[in-house]
Design a protein around this motif. Structure first.
Motif, PDB file in Angstrom:
ATOM      1  N   GLU A 107       0.827  -1.207   0.000  1.00  0.00           N
ATOM      2  CA  GLU A 107       0.000   0.000   0.000  1.00  0.00           C
ATOM      3  C   GLU A 107       0.865   1.262   0.000  1.00  0.00           C
ATOM      4  OE1 GLU A 107      -3.209   2.425  -0.197  1.00  0.00           O
ATOM      5  OE2 GLU A 107      -3.144   0.239  -0.475  1.00  0.00           O
ATOM      6  N   LEU A 108       1.956   1.231   0.762  1.00  0.00           N
ATOM      7  CA  LEU A 108       2.862   2.389   0.768  1.00  0.00           C
ATOM      8  C   LEU A 108       3.518   2.584  -0.596  1.00  0.00           C
ATOM      9  CD1 LEU A 108       4.642   2.086   4.253  1.00  0.00           C
ATOM     10  CD2 LEU A 108       3.023   3.854   3.530  1.00  0.00           C
ATOM     11  N   ALA A 132       4.629   9.863   8.743  1.00  0.00           N
ATOM     12  CA  ALA A 132       3.595   9.893   9.789  1.00  0.00           C
ATOM     13  C   ALA A 132       2.230  10.264   9.236  1.00  0.00           C
ATOM     14  CB  ALA A 132       4.001  10.864  10.893  1.00  0.00           C
ATOM     15  N   THR A 133       2.180  10.958   8.098  1.00  0.00           N
ATOM     16  CA  THR A 133       0.883  11.299   7.508  1.00  0.00           C
ATOM     17  C   THR A 133       0.147  10.052   7.021  1.00  0.00           C
ATOM     18  OG1 THR A 133       1.841  11.637   5.301  1.00  0.00           O
ATOM     19  CG2 THR A 133       1.751  13.549   6.772  1.00  0.00           C
ATOM     20  N   GLN A 134       0.859   8.931   6.871  1.00  0.00           N
ATOM     21  CA  GLN A 134       0.250   7.701   6.362  1.00  0.00           C
ATOM     22  C   GLN A 134      -0.262   6.789   7.478  1.00  0.00           C
ATOM     23  OE1 GLN A 134       0.092   7.669   2.938  1.00  0.00           O
ATOM     24  NE2 GLN A 134       1.106   9.671   3.209  1.00  0.00           N
ATOM     25  N   ASP A 176      -3.264  12.457   2.075  1.00  0.00           N
ATOM     26  CA  ASP A 176      -2.861  13.527   1.155  1.00  0.00           C
ATOM     27  C   ASP A 176      -3.154  14.903   1.748  1.00  0.00           C
ATOM     28  OD1 ASP A 176      -2.042  11.617  -0.617  1.00  0.00           O
ATOM     29  OD2 ASP A 176      -3.848  11.721  -1.886  1.00  0.00           O
ATOM     30  N   GLU A 177      -4.288  15.011   2.412  1.00  0.00           N
ATOM     31  CA  GLU A 177      -4.649  16.287   3.049  1.00  0.00           C
ATOM     32  C   GLU A 177      -3.653  16.639   4.161  1.00  0.00           C
ATOM     33  OE1 GLU A 177      -8.458  18.326   5.401  1.00  0.00           O
ATOM     34  OE2 GLU A 177      -8.631  16.343   4.471  1.00  0.00           O
ATOM     35  N   ALA A 178      -3.266  15.642   4.954  1.00  0.00           N
ATOM     36  CA  ALA A 178      -2.291  15.876   6.021  1.00  0.00           C
ATOM     37  C   ALA A 178      -0.933  16.250   5.443  1.00  0.00           C
ATOM     38  CB  ALA A 178      -2.171  14.626   6.894  1.00  0.00           C
TER      39      ALA A 178
END
Length: 206
Positions: A107-108, A150-152, A186-188
């Motif tokens: 996924e990453l 960290a956003t993920q 994506d927003e983060a």
């Protein structure tokens, strides 16, 4: 009267009370005080109706304290963070669930990250990460790669160690359920790299 105290001539001395100089001094001082009070009262009336020197002083003070236009600060600029494609992530599973590291790594990779080692966590972390996950990297990654990663994974803890190189680890903890939804991630990430708002100076009473 004769003898030593004989009075001669046709005028008699007039007997008057001596003048009291103290009274004259008091009257003069009182007059000065009255004039001073009248003058002070007149000045106060003028000051009230015209704004007086206080308004002028306040205006002058405001003009001298006016702050110059602030020049752009580097702190307000967009943060120069690496892109996901510049970050190599080792995905390590510290839970009893099998296959979790590979699923997360895949996924990453779809989200643009480079994938390094995929497998089980070392004994130091195996079944010892209680939260969603642990992000681990060199000291240089604390304000660069780790915030992007960290956003993920919301709720993951970030730490640094003494490793060499730039690779970072995503160690999956027992509280892991799934990576952050792509839209939210994506927003983060956008918020992380956006310019910081400039602090405004409070307006004075001028």
């Amino acid at each position: 009267m004769g003898g030593k105290y004989r009075i001669t001539g046709n005028r008699y001395p007039r007997m008057r009370k001596p003048r009291r100089r103290g009274r004259l001094v008091f009257l003069a001082a009182a007059s000065v005080a009255v004039l001073g009070v009248i003058g002070w009262g007149t000045w106060q009336l003028i000051d009230v109706f015209t704004g007086g020197s206080k308004a002028s002083a306040a205006s002058s003070d405001c003009s001298t304290k006016a702050s110059p236009t602030a020049s752009p600060s580097p702190a307000n600029a967009a943060r120069a963070l690496p892109k996901p494609g510049q970050i190599t992530v080792n995905v390590l599973n510290a839970t009893p669930r099998s296959g979790l590291a590979k699923q997360t790594a895949d996924e990453l990779k779809k989200r643009g990250f480079r994938i390094g080692q995929v497998g089980n966590a070392s004994e130091a972390f195996d079944k010892k990460v209680k939260g969603a996950g642990l992000l681990l990297g060199p000291a240089s990654s604390l304000n660069t790669s780790l915030p992007v990663l960290a956003t993920q994974l919301a709720g993951a803890e970030s730490r640094t160690d003494t490793r060499k190189g730039t690779d970072v680890d995503l160690i999956i903890g027992t509280g892991f359920k799934a990576l952050t939804r792509p839209a939210a991630a994506d927003e983060a990430l956008t918020a992380l790299t956006a310019p910081q708002p400039e602090a405004t100076t409070p307006k004075s009473g001028c």
